[in-house]
Design a protein around this motif. Sequence first.
Motif, PDB file in Angstrom:
ATOM      1  N   ARG A  93       0.835  -1.202   0.000  1.00 37.01           N
ATOM      2  CA  ARG A  93       0.000   0.000   0.000  1.00 37.01           C
ATOM      3  C   ARG A  93       0.870   1.253   0.000  1.00 37.01           C
ATOM      4  N   ARG A  94       1.921   1.172   0.785  1.00 35.11           N
ATOM      5  CA  ARG A  94       2.798   2.337   0.842  1.00 35.11           C
ATOM      6  C   ARG A  94       3.465   2.572  -0.508  1.00 35.11           C
ATOM      7  N   LYS A  95       3.901   1.478  -1.127  1.00 37.02           N
ATOM      8  CA  LYS A  95       4.496   1.594  -2.469  1.00 37.02           C
ATOM      9  C   LYS A  95       3.510   2.213  -3.450  1.00 37.02           C
ATOM     10  N   LEU A  96       2.280   1.749  -3.324  1.00 41.62           N
ATOM     11  CA  LEU A  96       1.253   2.255  -4.234  1.00 41.62           C
ATOM     12  C   LEU A  96       1.065   3.765  -4.039  1.00 41.62           C
ATOM     13  N   MET A  97       1.132   4.192  -2.805  1.00 45.27           N
ATOM     14  CA  MET A  97       0.963   5.622  -2.527  1.00 45.27           C
ATOM     15  C   MET A  97       2.179   6.435  -2.989  1.00 45.27           C
ATOM     16  N   VAL A  98       3.348   5.778  -2.981  1.00 45.72           N
ATOM     17  CA  VAL A  98       4.525   6.462  -3.536  1.00 45.72           C
ATOM     18  C   VAL A  98       4.311   6.693  -5.028  1.00 45.72           C
ATOM     19  N   ILE A  99       3.800   5.668  -5.693  1.00 42.46           N
ATOM     20  CA  ILE A  99       3.502   5.831  -7.122  1.00 42.46           C
ATOM     21  C   ILE A  99       2.462   6.928  -7.311  1.00 42.46           C
ATOM     22  N   PHE A 100       1.435   6.881  -6.472  1.00 43.63           N
ATOM     23  CA  PHE A 100       0.382   7.904  -6.565  1.00 43.63           C
ATOM     24  C   PHE A 100       0.980   9.307  -6.579  1.00 43.63           C
ATOM     25  N   SER A 101       1.893   9.562  -5.656  1.00 40.80           N
ATOM     26  CA  SER A 101       2.418  10.934  -5.596  1.00 40.80           C
ATOM     27  C   SER A 101       3.320  11.256  -6.779  1.00 40.80           C
ATOM     28  N   LYS A 102       3.894  10.212  -7.390  1.00 40.23           N
ATOM     29  CA  LYS A 102       4.671  10.497  -8.610  1.00 40.23           C
ATOM     30  C   LYS A 102       3.750  10.835  -9.779  1.00 40.23           C
ATOM     31  N   VAL A 103       2.612  10.144  -9.859  1.00 43.58           N
ATOM     32  CA  VAL A 103       1.673  10.427 -10.954  1.00 43.58           C
ATOM     33  C   VAL A 103       1.075  11.820 -10.789  1.00 43.58           C
ATOM     34  N   ASP A 104       0.844  12.176  -9.536  1.00 46.35           N
ATOM     35  CA  ASP A 104       0.203  13.447  -9.218  1.00 46.35           C
ATOM     36  C   ASP A 104       1.190  14.598  -9.347  1.00 46.35           C
TER      37      ASP A 104
END
Length: 355
Positions: A93-104
């Motif tokens: 989940r944390r990894k996914l949120m790291v990706i999220f902030s890169k996309v954003d």
Amino acid sequence: MASRHAPLCGLAPCCLWLLGIVLLMDASARPANHSSARERAGNREENEILPPDHLNGVKLEMDGHLNKDFHQEVFLGKDMDDFEEDAEPRKSRRKLMVIFSKVDLNTDRRISAKEMQNWIMQKTAEHFQEAVAESRAHFRAVDPDGDGHVSWDEYKVKFLATKGHNEREVAEKIKNKWDLNIDEETQEVLENLKDRWYQADNPPPDLLLTESEFLSFLHPEHSRGMLQFMVKEIIRDLDQDGDKKLSLSEFISLPVGTVENQQGQDVDDGWVRDRKREFEELIDANHDGIVTMAELEDYMDPMNEFSALNEAKQMIAIADENQNHYLEPEEVLKYSEFFTGSKLVDYARSVHEEF
Ligand SMILES: [Ca+2]
Ligand SMILES: [Ca+2]
Ligand SMILES: [Ca+2]
Ligand SMILES: [Ca+2]
């Protein structure tokens, strides 16, 4: 994968019905259900010099199936393996949120279609760079004398070696133009490969491939001419009335009711539904009910920005629970299976955990 076709039932009333279905169905018209790239990965090693059926970040498999890992491939890029089923959910989940902030990109904590499109293009480029590196290694394997060219015969020897033939024997036979004594199926594969070899060979056609030509042989998705060739082959395989275009029924082309149980029926229904949606919403760009070669080419071209934007919108729509046309972190976590291939359970708590 279990066979999806019903065993013939012995009951008399069934027979006519079954006969009708058997007559209607072309055994090859309905390939087995799509398998995932991860399942396929196991077979890659031994056939590494063969063009793969599956191309990362391309919407259709070479056999015309939908690439069901597409969304994960363009969302995760080369980090696909970081999201294994058995990984610790909290970490994932944390990894996914790291990706999220890169996309954003503009850091407003929501993903817009434009941001997602950007991201898709970036990840697609990543897959391409991987393909280039892989192809370079494989080129060395088929070009042992290192002169920078591979002849069709050299490749043929390597290919037959992967099929269990003795490499030196085959080389000897080819050199002396002796009969190779190969089975019909292998012969057919060879002929298809040779067609593709010709396509990848830029003029003047000498049937010697350079490293970059060999790359387009293995990875047609990044060369215009090869992409068109791939599209032609897929249309050839699915087109039933020979007009070189695809109708919805040709794209779906499957016999109804050939499954034995509810589970099979559900798989069938899902298969049809997915293909129908893909056809109507994405491939048939002008929505006239017909898919032309040009439409299929745009759809399959991994570097097509317009397709990437369509994809981005579709990906957002799938998880956009509050229907504001953006993805919030909660939405991405809730639909983590769609984005990462793994269910990262307990999403509600995780939002508090990570923020
Ligand atoms: Ca944003
Ligand atoms: Ca047609
Ligand atoms: Ca159309
Ligand atoms: Ca939303």
